[in-house]
Design a protein around this motif. Structure first.
Motif, PDB file in Angstrom:
ATOM      1  N   ALA A 225     -87.744 -75.423  72.826  1.00 53.27           N
ATOM      2  CA  ALA A 225     -87.072 -74.181  72.581  1.00 53.27           C
ATOM      3  C   ALA A 225     -88.255 -73.719  71.655  1.00 53.27           C
ATOM      4  CB  ALA A 225     -85.993 -74.383  71.322  1.00 53.27           C
ATOM      5  N   VAL A 226     -89.144 -74.509  70.370  1.00 53.57           N
ATOM      6  CA  VAL A 226     -89.897 -73.669  69.655  1.00 53.57           C
ATOM      7  C   VAL A 226     -90.763 -73.337  71.037  1.00 53.57           C
ATOM      8  CG1 VAL A 226     -92.190 -74.403  68.377  1.00 53.57           C
ATOM      9  CG2 VAL A 226     -89.467 -75.192  67.533  1.00 53.57           C
ATOM     10  N   LYS A 227     -91.794 -74.053  72.245  1.00 61.13           N
ATOM     11  CA  LYS A 227     -92.866 -73.676  72.423  1.00 61.13           C
ATOM     12  C   LYS A 227     -92.293 -72.376  73.687  1.00 61.13           C
ATOM     13  CE  LYS A 227     -95.828 -75.576  76.295  1.00 61.13           C
ATOM     14  NZ  LYS A 227     -96.192 -76.431  77.137  1.00 61.13           N
ATOM     15  N   ALA A 228     -91.513 -71.972  73.382  1.00 56.89           N
ATOM     16  CA  ALA A 228     -91.157 -71.311  74.631  1.00 56.89           C
ATOM     17  C   ALA A 228     -90.676 -70.019  73.389  1.00 56.89           C
ATOM     18  CB  ALA A 228     -89.548 -71.799  75.492  1.00 56.89           C
ATOM     19  N   LEU A 229     -90.221 -70.005  72.575  1.00 52.83           N
ATOM     20  CA  LEU A 229     -89.692 -69.145  72.019  1.00 52.83           C
ATOM     21  C   LEU A 229     -91.388 -68.447  71.410  1.00 52.83           C
ATOM     22  CD1 LEU A 229     -86.579 -69.538  69.670  1.00 52.83           C
ATOM     23  CD2 LEU A 229     -86.446 -68.454  71.655  1.00 52.83           C
ATOM     24  N   ASP A 230     -92.131 -69.211  70.484  1.00 56.17           N
ATOM     25  CA  ASP A 230     -93.628 -68.835  70.564  1.00 56.17           C
ATOM     26  C   ASP A 230     -94.646 -68.011  71.818  1.00 56.17           C
ATOM     27  OD1 ASP A 230     -96.364 -68.792  69.100  1.00 56.17           O
ATOM     28  OD2 ASP A 230     -96.390 -70.360  69.962  1.00 56.17           O
ATOM     29  N   SER A 231     -94.213 -68.734  72.858  1.00 51.29           N
ATOM     30  CA  SER A 231     -95.345 -68.076  74.193  1.00 51.29           C
ATOM     31  C   SER A 231     -93.999 -66.460  74.797  1.00 51.29           C
ATOM     32  CB  SER A 231     -94.099 -68.600  75.303  1.00 51.29           C
ATOM     33  OG  SER A 231     -94.802 -68.161  76.888  1.00 51.29           O
ATOM     34  N   VAL A 232     -92.888 -67.120  73.912  1.00 48.95           N
ATOM     35  CA  VAL A 232     -91.995 -65.496  74.545  1.00 48.95           C
ATOM     36  C   VAL A 232     -92.853 -64.258  73.496  1.00 48.95           C
ATOM     37  CG1 VAL A 232     -89.736 -65.264  73.532  1.00 48.95           C
ATOM     38  CG2 VAL A 232     -90.315 -64.396  75.677  1.00 48.95           C
ATOM     39  N   VAL A 233     -92.785 -65.005  72.250  1.00 50.21           N
ATOM     40  CA  VAL A 233     -92.756 -63.421  71.716  1.00 50.21           C
ATOM     41  C   VAL A 233     -94.653 -63.005  71.201  1.00 50.21           C
ATOM     42  CG1 VAL A 233     -93.853 -63.896  69.049  1.00 50.21           C
ATOM     43  CG2 VAL A 233     -91.887 -64.350  69.501  1.00 50.21           C
ATOM     44  N   GLU A 234     -95.293 -64.015  72.360  1.00 48.53           N
ATOM     45  CA  GLU A 234     -96.404 -63.777  72.135  1.00 48.53           C
ATOM     46  C   GLU A 234     -96.708 -62.674  73.451  1.00 48.53           C
ATOM     47  OE1 GLU A 234     -99.014 -63.911  70.710  1.00 48.53           O
ATOM     48  OE2 GLU A 234     -97.792 -65.095  68.707  1.00 48.53           O
ATOM     49  N   GLU A 235     -96.172 -63.013  74.237  1.00 48.20           N
ATOM     50  CA  GLU A 235     -95.537 -62.088  75.746  1.00 48.20           C
ATOM     51  C   GLU A 235     -95.613 -60.869  75.101  1.00 48.20           C
ATOM     52  OE1 GLU A 235     -93.370 -62.042  79.891  1.00 48.20           O
ATOM     53  OE2 GLU A 235     -93.168 -63.333  78.340  1.00 48.20           O
ATOM     54  N   THR A 236     -94.977 -60.421  73.969  1.00 48.71           N
ATOM     55  CA  THR A 236     -93.690 -59.166  73.935  1.00 48.71           C
ATOM     56  C   THR A 236     -95.061 -58.549  72.710  1.00 48.71           C
ATOM     57  OG1 THR A 236     -91.629 -60.567  74.049  1.00 48.71           O
ATOM     58  CG2 THR A 236     -92.049 -58.379  72.711  1.00 48.71           C
ATOM     59  N   ARG A 258     -83.988 -74.403  61.766  1.00 47.86           N
ATOM     60  CA  ARG A 258     -85.575 -75.177  61.346  1.00 47.86           C
ATOM     61  C   ARG A 258     -86.167 -74.199  62.786  1.00 47.86           C
ATOM     62  NH1 ARG A 258     -85.896 -81.241  62.460  1.00 47.86           N
ATOM     63  NH2 ARG A 258     -84.371 -81.161  63.570  1.00 47.86           N
ATOM     64  N   ILE A 259     -85.507 -73.936  64.281  1.00 48.80           N
ATOM     65  CA  ILE A 259     -85.943 -73.438  64.985  1.00 48.80           C
ATOM     66  C   ILE A 259     -86.739 -71.887  64.851  1.00 48.80           C
ATOM     67  CG2 ILE A 259     -86.182 -72.407  67.564  1.00 48.80           C
ATOM     68  CD1 ILE A 259     -84.070 -75.079  68.191  1.00 48.80           C
ATOM     69  N   ILE A 260     -85.847 -71.440  63.552  1.00 47.13           N
ATOM     70  CA  ILE A 260     -85.638 -69.974  63.108  1.00 47.13           C
ATOM     71  C   ILE A 260     -87.236 -69.463  62.167  1.00 47.13           C
ATOM     72  CG2 ILE A 260     -84.937 -67.874  61.623  1.00 47.13           C
ATOM     73  CD1 ILE A 260     -82.113 -68.922  62.752  1.00 47.13           C
ATOM     74  N   GLU A 261     -86.966 -71.028  61.362  1.00 49.15           N
ATOM     75  CA  GLU A 261     -88.145 -70.979  60.593  1.00 49.15           C
ATOM     76  C   GLU A 261     -89.543 -71.402  61.332  1.00 49.15           C
ATOM     77  OE1 GLU A 261     -86.080 -72.626  56.390  1.00 49.15           O
ATOM     78  OE2 GLU A 261     -86.763 -73.514  58.159  1.00 49.15           O
ATOM     79  N   ALA A 262     -89.051 -72.005  62.905  1.00 48.87           N
ATOM     80  CA  ALA A 262     -90.453 -72.521  63.287  1.00 48.87           C
ATOM     81  C   ALA A 262     -91.215 -70.540  64.210  1.00 48.87           C
ATOM     82  CB  ALA A 262     -90.253 -73.504  64.080  1.00 48.87           C
ATOM     83  N   GLU A 311     -84.753 -62.681  69.981  1.00 49.36           N
ATOM     84  CA  GLU A 311     -85.485 -62.892  70.983  1.00 49.36           C
ATOM     85  C   GLU A 311     -84.452 -64.350  70.595  1.00 49.36           C
ATOM     86  OE1 GLU A 311     -85.687 -65.853  69.732  1.00 49.36           O
ATOM     87  OE2 GLU A 311     -86.928 -66.245  67.542  1.00 49.36           O
ATOM     88  N   ALA A 312     -83.828 -65.257  71.701  1.00 49.04           N
ATOM     89  CA  ALA A 312     -83.290 -66.464  71.928  1.00 49.04           C
ATOM     90  C   ALA A 312     -82.975 -67.069  73.690  1.00 49.04           C
ATOM     91  CB  ALA A 312     -81.923 -65.822  72.539  1.00 49.04           C
ATOM     92  N   PHE A 313     -83.026 -68.356  72.763  1.00 47.97           N
ATOM     93  CA  PHE A 313     -83.266 -69.721  74.025  1.00 47.97           C
ATOM     94  C   PHE A 313     -81.810 -70.581  73.779  1.00 47.97           C
ATOM     95  CE2 PHE A 313     -83.904 -74.312  74.851  1.00 47.97           C
ATOM     96  CZ  PHE A 313     -85.557 -73.918  76.058  1.00 47.97           C
ATOM     97  N   GLY A 314     -81.860 -70.823  75.997  1.00 48.63           N
ATOM     98  CA  GLY A 314     -80.321 -71.449  75.763  1.00 48.63           C
ATOM     99  C   GLY A 314     -80.927 -72.203  77.240  1.00 48.63           C
ATOM    100  N   GLY A 315     -79.777 -72.969  77.771  1.00 45.07           N
ATOM    101  CA  GLY A 315     -79.489 -73.955  78.629  1.00 45.07           C
ATOM    102  C   GLY A 315     -79.707 -73.320  79.739  1.00 45.07           C
ATOM    103  N   GLY A 316     -79.883 -74.408  80.458  1.00 41.11           N
ATOM    104  CA  GLY A 316     -80.924 -73.181  81.719  1.00 41.11           C
ATOM    105  C   GLY A 316     -81.724 -73.735  82.534  1.00 41.11           C
TER     106      GLY A 316
END
Length: 326
Positions: A225-236, A258-262, A311-316
């Motif tokens: 989650a932390v890795k994916a959200l970091d990537s999509v934020v940069e993409e945006t 903790r994910i939100i803070e990261a 932003e969001a991250f979930g099962g899949g």
């Protein structure tokens, strides 16, 4: 030259079930404590749907509040998209059930299942409809009754989830609105966060964990989650030619503090500019982002003209973002 059209958020709404279950309440039925849960997740309490109260009920109430805030009648809607992983029925869609209750007959209405990313996915679909001219007014909902598939004897998951719904009304606008959305998925990681039961699959292959239950490998999900959200934020940010300091508010999926803070740390964003509701709501899956947005709007934190990053991250796994000039 064709004028560019944006999908502007005209109104927001949310709804939470009346029943509240605190960490202390959970400590009476499983081996846990308020201190243990709060330290690892940031969650203090969550709302739980009453017996007979459905995902559609929550969605309906959130939708009514969003329509009222937008000054829009249900009969004006051209589209309803509902993100959920806990639909009332296999079919028809919960969106159709909500459409009927609202009295918005005739417009297309359908569900999107992208787990916790469901609202961002649904928002993206509605944005495309409005940008293309296929719709001028759309209702987007994220609604869940996740506690219906929580194993209350499993302290690794029982402490995390809650029920709730949020909604937005989008209207076509020439000047401001959703600037861009970004969606991704990786089905190869499905067994790290999943419910291994379905109409086609059935129950027998997954004994003794048969039943509608959430199965999660928490540490692995956290890392991805932390890795994916970091990537999509940069993409945006790159897609819009913006710097991270241009963002006024981060409105993240409320899964774990903790994910939100990261994510905030990677954006160099102080927590004062991050909308946090996980302490009061727990993880409401596709309901969490619109719930947090509505709370921020109604509290006066979010103001017109400000730049919001959802932003969001979930099962899949699924993940996604939306950049919005509110």
């Amino acid at each position: 030259m064709t004028q560019q059209v944006f999908a502007r958020i005209a109104g927001t709404g949310s709804y939470l079930p009346e029943k509240v279950v605190t960490n202390d309440d959970l400590s009476k039925i499983i081996d846990t404590s308020d201190e243990w849960i709060a330290a690892r997740t940031g969650i203090r309490e969550r709302h739980v749907a009453a017996e007979g109260e459905t995902t559609g009920d929550l969605a309906f109430h959130a939708a009514v509040r969003a329509l009222e805030a937008a000054g829009v009648q249900a009969s004006e809607l051209d589209l309803i998209v509902l993100g959920t992983t806990t639909p009332d029925l296999v079919f028809p869609s919960t969106a159709c059930l909500v459409q009927h209750r609202l009295g918005a007959h005739g417009c297309p209405a359908f569900d999107v299942n992208a787990a916790c990313s469901g609202f961002v996915y649904a928002l993206t679909v509605a944005d495309k409809f409005i940008r293309s001219g296929a719709a001028k007014t759309a209702l987007v909902i994220g609604s869940e009754t996740l506690t219906r598939m929580v194993d209350w004897t499993d302290r690794t998951t029982a402490v995390l989830f809650g029920d709730g719904a949020g909604a937005v009304v989008l209207k076509a606008d020439a000047d401001t609105g959703i600037l861009s959305t970004h969606m991704h998925a990786d089905g190869s990681k499905k067994e790290l966060l999943w419910n291994p039961v379905g109409v086609s699959v059935g129950f027998k292959e997954h004994e003794p964990n048969a039943g509608v239950r959430i199965n999660m490998s928490g540490n692995d999900v956290f890392k991805h989650a932390v890795k994916a959200l970091d990537s999509v934020v940069e993409e945006t940010l790159e897609a819009n030619g913006l710097d991270r300091h241009d963002i006024d508010w981060l409105i993240p999926h409320q899964a774990n503090l903790r994910i939100i803070e990261a994510t905030a740390k990677r954006l160099d964003m102080p927590m004062e500019r991050v909308v946090v509701t996980v302490d009061k709501h727990g993880n409401t899956s596709s309901g969490s982002v619109p719930l947090a947005l509505d709370e921020a709007v109604r509290s006066g934190k979010v103001q017109r003209g400000q730049l919001l990053l959802l932003e969001a991250f979930g099962g899949g796994f699924t993940w996604g973002s939306a950049l919005i000039r509110y």
